[in-house]
Design an enzyme around this catalytic site. Structure first.
Site, PDB file in Angstrom:
ATOM      1  N   ASN A   4      -5.640  -2.072   1.608  1.00  0.00           N
ATOM      2  CA  ASN A   4      -6.650  -4.037   1.755  1.00  0.00           C
ATOM      3  C   ASN A   4      -7.204  -4.247   1.968  1.00  0.00           C
ATOM      4  O   ASN A   4      -8.868  -3.647   2.696  1.00  0.00           O
ATOM      5  CB  ASN A   4      -5.744  -4.390   3.521  1.00  0.00           C
ATOM      6  CG  ASN A   4      -4.061  -4.238   2.992  1.00  0.00           C
ATOM      7  OD1 ASN A   4      -3.681  -4.295   1.914  1.00  0.00           O
ATOM      8  ND2 ASN A   4      -3.281  -4.155   4.360  1.00  0.00           N
TER       9      ASN A   4
ATOM     10  N   ARG B 285       0.976  -1.028  -0.004  1.00  0.00           N
ATOM     11  CA  ARG B 285       0.075  -0.055   0.411  1.00  0.00           C
ATOM     12  C   ARG B 285       0.769   0.840  -0.325  1.00  0.00           C
ATOM     13  O   ARG B 285       0.635   1.871  -0.644  1.00  0.00           O
ATOM     14  CB  ARG B 285      -1.446  -0.099   1.494  1.00  0.00           C
ATOM     15  CG  ARG B 285      -1.989  -1.185   1.160  1.00  0.00           C
ATOM     16  CD  ARG B 285      -2.919  -0.560   2.535  1.00  0.00           C
ATOM     17  NE  ARG B 285      -2.160  -1.150   3.368  1.00  0.00           N
ATOM     18  CZ  ARG B 285      -2.122  -0.399   4.520  1.00  0.00           C
ATOM     19  NH1 ARG B 285      -3.063   0.667   5.217  1.00  0.00           N
ATOM     20  NH2 ARG B 285      -1.612  -0.569   5.689  1.00  0.00           N
TER      21      ARG B 285
END
Length: 88
Positions: free
Chosen positions: A35, A17
């Site tokens: 996520n 990320r």
């Protein structure tokens, strides 16, 4: 343009990320990366067409952290709902 992508593989717990956020910020894109409960990562990015395509190519490359097995994505018109790029 708007890229909506879902990235599958070993992409959680490996900095995916934050690397994605860094790449998007480098390109001047707005959007978010987060996520998902199934172990995949969702990416939404908006900006000029060539920059969106560059992020799309990066997501599909071997330059990402972890191990990307596949990316499901679509391109559409930008909605302009984001300010900056965030990791959630």
């Amino acid at each position: 343009m708007r890229l909506t992508a879902r990235v599958f593989g070993v992409v959680q717990g490996v900095g995916f990320r934050y690397w994605t956020m860094g790449k998007a910020e480098e390109l001047g894109l707005s959007g978010e990366v987060k996520n998902l409960d199934d172990g995949s990562v969702a990416v939404v990015a908006e900006g000029p067409q060539w920059k969106v395509h560059e992020l799309r190519e990066w997501l599909n490359s071997n330059r990402t952290p972890g191990r990307v097995e596949r990316v499901e994505d679509s391109i559409s018109e930008a909605e302009g709902t984001f300010r900056g790029f965030n990791a959630r």
